[in-house]
Design an enzyme around this catalytic site. Structure first.
Site, short mmCIF file in Angstrom:
data_model
loop_
_atom_site.label_atom_id
_atom_site.label_comp_id
_atom_site.label_asym_id
_atom_site.label_seq_id
_atom_site.Cartn_x
_atom_site.Cartn_y
_atom_site.Cartn_z
N ASP A 18 8.00 4.36 64.33
CA ASP A 18 7.17 5.82 64.58
C ASP A 18 8.08 6.65 64.34
O ASP A 18 9.33 7.09 65.13
CB ASP A 18 6.40 5.83 65.93
N TYR A 60 -15.22 18.03 51.06
CA TYR A 60 -15.22 17.10 51.65
C TYR A 60 -14.88 16.00 50.64
O TYR A 60 -15.29 15.89 49.51
CB TYR A 60 -16.70 16.78 52.08
N ARG A 89 1.14 20.75 59.80
CA ARG A 89 0.82 19.84 61.02
C ARG A 89 -0.16 18.62 60.31
O ARG A 89 -1.22 18.78 59.66
CB ARG A 89 -0.17 20.49 61.93
N GLU A 104 -14.53 12.05 51.60
CA GLU A 104 -14.40 10.93 52.52
C GLU A 104 -14.22 9.78 51.56
O GLU A 104 -15.04 9.68 50.27
CB GLU A 104 -15.83 10.65 53.30
N LYS A 119 7.47 17.98 61.92
CA LYS A 119 8.47 18.17 62.76
C LYS A 119 9.76 18.26 61.91
O LYS A 119 9.80 19.13 61.09
CB LYS A 119 8.86 16.88 63.66
N THR A 134 4.58 11.88 61.84
CA THR A 134 4.11 13.29 61.53
C THR A 134 4.54 14.01 60.41
O THR A 134 5.62 13.54 60.12
CB THR A 134 4.06 14.33 62.78
#
Ligand SMILES: *Cc1c(COP(=O)(O)O)cnc(C)c1O
Length: 422
Positions: free
Chosen positions: A203, A57, A238, A59, A232, A229
């Site tokens: 985008d 973790y 991903r 954060e 692609k 992203t």
């Protein structure tokens, strides 16, 4: 048949899940994958996603975390950020967004408030859900106005973009989409954004790899915020990134965390860093240009067989085909093509008279077939298979579809994929 990297422990511990993974790996090897948003990541990227980094973790951001034990995560995330900045030539990068949709929501959160006006490309014209579509949070929480393409050319109608911008005075304009076969004119968007005092968000989810490889103009210097992203054409795991100028860096970071997300997915961050390392190599420039060469060759071959391409062709990795002239809907065509070993998706075409779930078109992309080494010389064969498949679909000739699938498999045995060894 084996997934690469091999999964012996998973196979022993959970054969049911391992079996599904093996089946999917073989399916990906045996099909011509033309879904424009998909690719094959390298084995190095696959390995990075399957590491102990998933246990941690983190954060916050490097040097300002809310949990201890960040001795290795901080340098990892900083490396991913430095590579993103270098590959795209930007002041700032945030590599934490979980995927493209949350990245876009974070971009909105960085510059607009609920109820503010945003201007994006309409879904039927090729925009993404997150560009203010009515079913999306971005359409429900913001006052979304939409531009489209010209009927005659299939290209973005900049007169309409300017008219809508002047009429509605959006605080944010978003350029980009999911079904745009042509170069996006970022300077033209920037000029309109300047005229009305809007922030321009580009985008580049679909074309990030082309931009990284110099096969599509970059929005850097035109758009203050760029979302993408990573899975692609960029050929990473991903995930997503937000790139920005120095002015918007703080707002972007605050929007991602604590605005929208908790802990970043560190195994994904590692895989993004690996993919960006690959994208910085000279071979990736060749890859990006080869994607475009394959798309142009496939477009020419389809046109020669009477297929009707939206905008008459392509400048990038993507082709949008209106099947009206072939007297078949996009959905039955896509289903028949999948049976014949050619995987793509049904898609609305601009001004589509049919319904979104049963539209007139199909969308194709060449990023994945280029990764496995197919070249422009293969494209006439793919077009021929598509033509035969559509004829077979009309006569419900299942045997013909099986025969084509066999021919596809035969060709592809010479073009192995990372991720599977036959
Ligand atoms: C794919 C895509 C997205 C969304 O990405 P997800 O990772 O599926 O959430 C956003 N914008 C555009 C233009 C896309 O093509």
């Amino acid at each position: 048949m084996t997934h690469q990297p091999a999964i012996p422990t998973l196979t022993a511990a959970d054969p049911q899940i391992a079996g599904i993974v093996e089946d999917e790996a073989r399916r990906q090897a045996e099909k011509i994958r033309l879904i424009a948003s998909e690719n094959y990541v390298s084995q190095a990227v696959l390995e990075a996603t399957g590491t102990v980094l998933t246990n941690k973790y983190s954060e916050g951001y490097a040097g300002k975390r809310y949990y201890e034990g960040q001795q290795f995560i901080d340098p990892l995330e900083e490396l991913a950020i430095e590579r993103a900045k270098a590959v795209f030539g930007v002041d700032h990068a945030n590599v934490q967004p979980y995927s493209g949709s949350p990245a876009n929501l974070a971009a909105y959160m960085a510059v607009v408030k609920p109820g503010d006006t945003v201007l994006g490309m309409g879904l039927p014209a090729g925009g993404h859900l997150t560009h203010g579509a009515s079913v999306s949070a971005t359409g429900k929480w913001f006052n979304a106005v939409h531009y489209g393409v010209r009927k005659e050319t299939g290209r973005i109608d900049f007169d309409q973009v300017r008219d809508l911008a002047k009429e509605h005075r959006p605080k944010l304009i978003i350029a980009g989409g999911t079904a745009i076969p042509r170069t996006i004119d970022f300077p033209a968007f920037a000029e309109i954004a300047r005229e009305v005092g809007a922030v321009l968000v580009a985008d580049i989810a679909h074309i990030a790899g082309l931009i990284a490889g110099g096969a599509h103009p970059s929005p850097v210097g035109h758009a203050q915020i760029i979302t993408t992203t990573t899975h692609k054409t960029l050929r990473g795991p991903r995930g997503a990134m937000i790139l920005s100028d120095a002015e918007h860096a703080k707002a972007v970071d605050k929007a991602v965390f604590p605005g929208l997300q908790g802990g970043p997915h560190n195994h994904t961050t590692a895989a993004i860093a690996v993919a960006l390392g690959e994208a910085s190599k000279p071979e990736f420039r060749d890859y990006a240009h080869a994607i475009v060469a394959n798309a142009k060759a496939l477009g020419d071959a389809l046109t020669a067989r009477g297929f009707d391409l939206v905008s008459g062709g392509t400048d990038n990795h993507l082709l949008l085909v209106d099947l009206t002239s072939k007297q078949i809907g996009g959905k039955p065509a896509a289903k028949a093509l999948d049976k014949a070993g050619i995987e793509l998706n049904f898609n609305a075409v601009p001004f589509d008279p049919r319904k979104p779930f049963d539209p007139s078109g199909i969308r194709l992309g060449t990023a994945a077939i280029t990764t496995r080494g197919l070249t422009p010389e293969h494209q006439p064969q793919i077009a021929e298979w598509m033509d035969r498949t559509i004829a077979a679909a009309a006569s419900e000739d299942e045997a013909a579809l099986d025969k084509i699938a066999g021919e596809v498999r035969d060709l592809l045995t010479a073009y192995p994929i990372p991720g599977y060894r036959a």
